[in-house]
Design a protein around this motif. Structure first.
Motif, mmCIF file in Angstrom:
data_model
loop_
_atom_site.group_PDB
_atom_site.id
_atom_site.type_symbol
_atom_site.label_atom_id
_atom_site.label_comp_id
_atom_site.label_asym_id
_atom_site.label_seq_id
_atom_site.Cartn_x
_atom_site.Cartn_y
_atom_site.Cartn_z
ATOM 1 N N MET A 1 0.851 -1.182 0.000
ATOM 2 C CA MET A 1 0.000 0.000 0.000
ATOM 3 C C MET A 1 0.892 1.239 0.000
ATOM 4 O O MET A 1 1.646 1.465 0.935
ATOM 5 C CB MET A 1 -0.893 -0.054 1.243
ATOM 6 C CG MET A 1 -1.873 1.070 1.336
ATOM 7 S SD MET A 1 -2.843 0.901 2.854
ATOM 8 C CE MET A 1 -4.449 1.112 2.202
ATOM 9 N N ASP A 5 -2.219 5.667 -1.427
ATOM 10 C CA ASP A 5 -3.351 4.820 -1.031
ATOM 11 C C ASP A 5 -3.719 5.071 0.425
ATOM 12 O O ASP A 5 -4.896 5.130 0.777
ATOM 13 C CB ASP A 5 -3.014 3.338 -1.220
ATOM 14 C CG ASP A 5 -2.828 2.962 -2.690
ATOM 15 O OD1 ASP A 5 -3.355 3.691 -3.553
ATOM 16 O OD2 ASP A 5 -2.156 1.958 -2.967
ATOM 17 N N HIS A 6 -2.707 5.216 1.273
ATOM 18 C CA HIS A 6 -2.932 5.440 2.707
ATOM 19 C C HIS A 6 -3.646 6.778 2.950
ATOM 20 O O HIS A 6 -4.591 6.856 3.727
ATOM 21 C CB HIS A 6 -1.603 5.390 3.472
ATOM 22 C CG HIS A 6 -1.768 5.519 4.947
ATOM 23 N ND1 HIS A 6 -2.307 4.510 5.716
ATOM 24 C CD2 HIS A 6 -1.498 6.541 5.798
ATOM 25 C CE1 HIS A 6 -2.352 4.904 6.971
ATOM 26 N NE2 HIS A 6 -1.862 6.135 7.057
ATOM 27 N N LYS A 8 -5.467 8.417 0.809
ATOM 28 C CA LYS A 8 -6.820 8.316 0.236
ATOM 29 C C LYS A 8 -7.758 7.639 1.233
ATOM 30 O O LYS A 8 -8.872 8.082 1.451
ATOM 31 C CB LYS A 8 -6.767 7.529 -1.083
ATOM 32 C CG LYS A 8 -8.110 7.201 -1.685
ATOM 33 C CD LYS A 8 -8.511 8.184 -2.760
ATOM 34 C CE LYS A 8 -9.777 7.781 -3.454
ATOM 35 N NZ LYS A 8 -10.966 8.290 -2.818
ATOM 36 N N LYS A 9 -7.265 6.563 1.875
ATOM 37 C CA LYS A 9 -8.069 5.846 2.867
ATOM 38 C C LYS A 9 -8.381 6.761 4.061
ATOM 39 O O LYS A 9 -9.502 6.803 4.549
ATOM 40 C CB LYS A 9 -7.332 4.591 3.332
ATOM 41 C CG LYS A 9 -8.143 3.748 4.286
ATOM 42 C CD LYS A 9 -7.403 2.501 4.708
ATOM 43 C CE LYS A 9 -8.252 1.730 5.683
ATOM 44 N NZ LYS A 9 -7.487 0.986 6.642
ATOM 45 N N HIS A 10 -7.383 7.517 4.507
ATOM 46 C CA HIS A 10 -7.564 8.452 5.622
ATOM 47 C C HIS A 10 -8.595 9.527 5.261
ATOM 48 O O HIS A 10 -9.443 9.883 6.075
ATOM 49 C CB HIS A 10 -6.213 9.075 5.999
ATOM 50 C CG HIS A 10 -6.249 9.898 7.243
ATOM 51 N ND1 HIS A 10 -6.457 9.341 8.483
ATOM 52 C CD2 HIS A 10 -6.124 11.236 7.446
ATOM 53 C CE1 HIS A 10 -6.459 10.298 9.397
ATOM 54 N NE2 HIS A 10 -6.253 11.457 8.790
ATOM 55 N N ASP A 12 -11.027 9.217 3.042
ATOM 56 C CA ASP A 12 -12.343 8.564 2.997
ATOM 57 C C ASP A 12 -12.926 8.428 4.403
ATOM 58 O O ASP A 12 -14.113 8.639 4.613
ATOM 59 C CB ASP A 12 -12.237 7.183 2.344
ATOM 60 C CG ASP A 12 -11.996 7.263 0.841
ATOM 61 O OD1 ASP A 12 -12.135 8.368 0.269
ATOM 62 O OD2 ASP A 12 -11.661 6.215 0.250
ATOM 63 N N GLU A 13 -12.067 8.037 5.380
ATOM 64 C CA GLU A 13 -12.524 7.894 6.765
ATOM 65 C C GLU A 13 -12.990 9.236 7.335
ATOM 66 O O GLU A 13 -14.014 9.302 8.017
ATOM 67 C CB GLU A 13 -11.411 7.311 7.641
ATOM 68 C CG GLU A 13 -11.179 5.840 7.397
ATOM 69 C CD GLU A 13 -9.970 5.292 8.149
ATOM 70 O OE1 GLU A 13 -9.332 6.051 8.916
ATOM 71 O OE2 GLU A 13 -9.662 4.104 7.952
ATOM 72 N N HIS A 16 -16.293 10.083 5.850
ATOM 73 C CA HIS A 16 -17.322 9.240 6.464
ATOM 74 C C HIS A 16 -17.684 9.776 7.855
ATOM 75 O O HIS A 16 -18.873 9.884 8.192
ATOM 76 C CB HIS A 16 -16.817 7.798 6.543
ATOM 77 C CG HIS A 16 -17.801 6.836 7.115
ATOM 78 N ND1 HIS A 16 -18.964 6.492 6.463
ATOM 79 C CD2 HIS A 16 -17.804 6.165 8.283
ATOM 80 C CE1 HIS A 16 -19.645 5.640 7.217
ATOM 81 N NE2 HIS A 16 -18.959 5.422 8.327
#
Length: 162
Positions: A1, A5-6, A8-10, A12-13, A16
Protein backbone atom coordinates in the motif's frame (compact mmCIF):
# COMPACT_ATOMS: atom_id res chain seq x y z
CA UNK A 1 0.00 0.00 0.00
CA UNK A 2 1.65 3.23 -1.16
CA UNK A 3 1.52 6.54 0.69
CA UNK A 4 -1.06 7.78 -1.84
CA UNK A 5 -3.35 4.82 -1.03
CA UNK A 6 -2.93 5.44 2.71
CA UNK A 7 -3.81 9.15 2.46
CA UNK A 8 -6.82 8.32 0.24
CA UNK A 9 -8.07 5.85 2.87
CA UNK A 10 -7.56 8.45 5.62
CA UNK A 11 -9.45 11.03 3.53
CA UNK A 12 -12.34 8.56 3.00
CA UNK A 13 -12.52 7.89 6.76
CA UNK A 14 -12.61 11.64 7.53
CA UNK A 15 -15.37 12.13 4.95
CA UNK A 16 -17.32 9.24 6.46
CA UNK A 17 -16.93 10.68 10.00
CA UNK A 18 -18.05 14.12 8.79
CA UNK A 19 -21.16 12.63 7.13
CA UNK A 20 -22.01 10.72 10.32
CA UNK A 21 -21.58 13.88 12.44
CA UNK A 22 -23.79 15.87 10.03
CA UNK A 23 -26.43 13.13 10.11
CA UNK A 24 -26.38 13.17 13.93
CA UNK A 25 -26.75 16.98 13.92
CA UNK A 26 -29.73 16.75 11.53
CA UNK A 27 -31.42 14.14 13.76
CA UNK A 28 -30.80 16.24 16.89
CA UNK A 29 -32.20 19.38 15.23
CA UNK A 30 -35.25 17.46 13.98
CA UNK A 31 -35.75 16.25 17.58
CA UNK A 32 -35.44 19.88 18.72
CA UNK A 33 -38.39 20.75 16.45
CA UNK A 34 -40.35 17.77 17.80
CA UNK A 35 -39.66 18.92 21.40
CA UNK A 36 -41.02 22.36 20.49
CA UNK A 37 -44.23 20.85 19.06
CA UNK A 38 -44.63 18.57 22.09
CA UNK A 39 -44.15 21.46 24.55
CA UNK A 40 -46.77 23.57 22.74
CA UNK A 41 -49.31 20.80 22.11
CA UNK A 42 -49.05 19.27 25.60
CA UNK A 43 -49.05 22.64 27.37
CA UNK A 44 -45.83 21.60 29.16
CA UNK A 45 -44.20 24.97 28.59
CA UNK A 46 -41.43 24.24 31.10
CA UNK A 47 -40.01 22.05 28.30
CA UNK A 48 -39.28 25.19 26.26
CA UNK A 49 -36.01 25.40 28.21
CA UNK A 50 -34.96 22.34 26.17
CA UNK A 51 -35.91 24.17 22.94
CA UNK A 52 -34.66 27.76 23.25
CA UNK A 53 -31.51 29.46 24.49
CA UNK A 54 -31.93 31.67 27.57
CA UNK A 55 -31.75 34.83 25.41
CA UNK A 56 -33.72 33.55 22.38
CA UNK A 57 -36.00 35.78 20.30
CA UNK A 58 -39.36 34.48 19.06
CA UNK A 59 -41.24 36.40 16.37
CA UNK A 60 -44.87 35.44 15.82
CA UNK A 61 -45.80 38.78 14.23
CA UNK A 62 -47.74 36.98 11.51
CA UNK A 63 -50.33 35.79 14.08
CA UNK A 64 -50.54 38.95 16.16
CA UNK A 65 -54.18 39.46 15.10
CA UNK A 66 -55.06 36.47 17.34
CA UNK A 67 -52.87 37.41 20.32
CA UNK A 68 -52.84 40.44 22.61
CA UNK A 69 -49.58 42.19 23.41
CA UNK A 70 -46.19 41.96 21.78
CA UNK A 71 -45.68 39.31 19.12
CA UNK A 72 -41.87 39.55 19.23
CA UNK A 73 -40.51 38.42 22.58
CA UNK A 74 -37.01 37.86 23.92
CA UNK A 75 -35.72 35.69 26.75
CA UNK A 76 -36.93 32.30 27.94
CA UNK A 77 -39.23 33.49 30.79
CA UNK A 78 -40.91 36.02 28.48
CA UNK A 79 -41.27 33.41 25.71
CA UNK A 80 -42.84 30.93 28.14
CA UNK A 81 -45.27 33.60 29.43
CA UNK A 82 -46.15 34.61 25.86
CA UNK A 83 -47.05 31.04 24.88
CA UNK A 84 -49.03 30.60 28.12
CA UNK A 85 -51.19 33.61 27.24
CA UNK A 86 -51.33 32.97 23.48
CA UNK A 87 -52.43 29.35 23.86
CA UNK A 88 -55.00 29.97 26.64
CA UNK A 89 -57.96 30.35 24.21
CA UNK A 90 -56.86 27.22 22.28
CA UNK A 91 -56.89 24.26 24.67
CA UNK A 92 -55.86 20.97 23.11
CA UNK A 93 -54.07 22.59 20.17
CA UNK A 94 -52.42 20.02 17.92
CA UNK A 95 -50.16 20.69 15.00
CA UNK A 96 -48.12 18.72 12.53
CA UNK A 97 -44.63 19.85 11.59
CA UNK A 98 -42.99 18.33 8.53
CA UNK A 99 -40.70 18.85 5.54
CA UNK A 100 -37.82 19.92 7.77
CA UNK A 101 -35.07 21.65 5.79
CA UNK A 102 -31.86 22.00 7.78
CA UNK A 103 -28.80 23.90 6.59
CA UNK A 104 -25.76 23.13 8.74
CA UNK A 105 -22.89 25.56 9.20
CA UNK A 106 -20.57 24.20 11.90
CA UNK A 107 -22.12 24.98 15.29
CA UNK A 108 -25.05 26.86 13.74
CA UNK A 109 -27.98 25.78 11.61
CA UNK A 110 -30.94 27.35 9.88
CA UNK A 111 -34.21 25.48 9.67
CA UNK A 112 -37.40 25.75 7.67
CA UNK A 113 -40.36 23.60 8.70
CA UNK A 114 -43.90 23.42 7.35
CA UNK A 115 -46.66 23.46 9.95
CA UNK A 116 -50.40 22.72 9.91
CA UNK A 117 -52.76 23.29 12.84
CA UNK A 118 -55.14 20.33 12.73
CA UNK A 119 -58.42 21.87 13.87
CA UNK A 120 -58.36 25.15 11.92
CA UNK A 121 -57.47 26.01 8.32
CA UNK A 122 -54.15 27.56 9.32
CA UNK A 123 -50.55 26.63 9.02
CA UNK A 124 -47.33 28.24 8.02
CA UNK A 125 -43.59 28.10 7.88
CA UNK A 126 -41.40 28.04 10.97
CA UNK A 127 -37.95 29.47 10.33
CA UNK A 128 -35.33 28.91 12.99
CA UNK A 129 -31.70 29.62 13.76
CA UNK A 130 -30.19 27.00 16.05
CA UNK A 131 -26.87 26.95 17.86
CA UNK A 132 -24.94 24.06 19.40
CA UNK A 133 -24.76 24.54 23.18
CA UNK A 134 -23.27 22.41 25.97
CA UNK A 135 -26.79 21.04 26.50
CA UNK A 136 -27.29 20.29 22.78
CA UNK A 137 -28.90 22.20 19.92
CA UNK A 138 -31.19 25.12 20.89
CA UNK A 139 -32.98 27.83 18.92
CA UNK A 140 -31.82 31.38 19.51
CA UNK A 141 -34.21 32.76 16.85
CA UNK A 142 -37.56 31.33 15.82
CA UNK A 143 -40.28 32.84 13.63
CA UNK A 144 -43.64 31.80 12.22
CA UNK A 145 -44.84 32.97 8.84
CA UNK A 146 -48.56 32.18 9.02
CA UNK A 147 -50.52 30.86 6.05
CA UNK A 148 -54.31 30.79 6.11
CA UNK A 149 -55.91 28.19 3.86
CA UNK A 150 -59.54 29.36 3.95
CA UNK A 151 -59.32 31.50 0.81
CA UNK A 152 -57.39 28.87 -1.15
CA UNK A 153 -59.78 26.14 0.00
CA UNK A 154 -62.78 28.25 -1.06
CA UNK A 155 -61.26 28.86 -4.52
CA UNK A 156 -60.54 25.14 -4.95
CA UNK A 157 -64.06 24.17 -3.86
CA UNK A 158 -65.62 26.73 -6.24
CA UNK A 159 -63.45 25.45 -9.11
CA UNK A 160 -64.39 21.81 -8.41
CA UNK A 161 -68.12 22.69 -8.30
CA UNK A 162 -67.97 24.68 -11.55
Amino acid sequence: MGSHDHSKKHEDERGHERRLAEAADRIEITELLHRYAHAIDSGKLELLGEVFTADATVDFGSVDQYVEGDSVVKGLPTIRAWFQKALEPFPGVLHFMTNHRIELDGDEATTETLMQVLHIAMGGIYRGHAVRTKAGWRFDRFTLEERSFEEAAARLTAHMQA
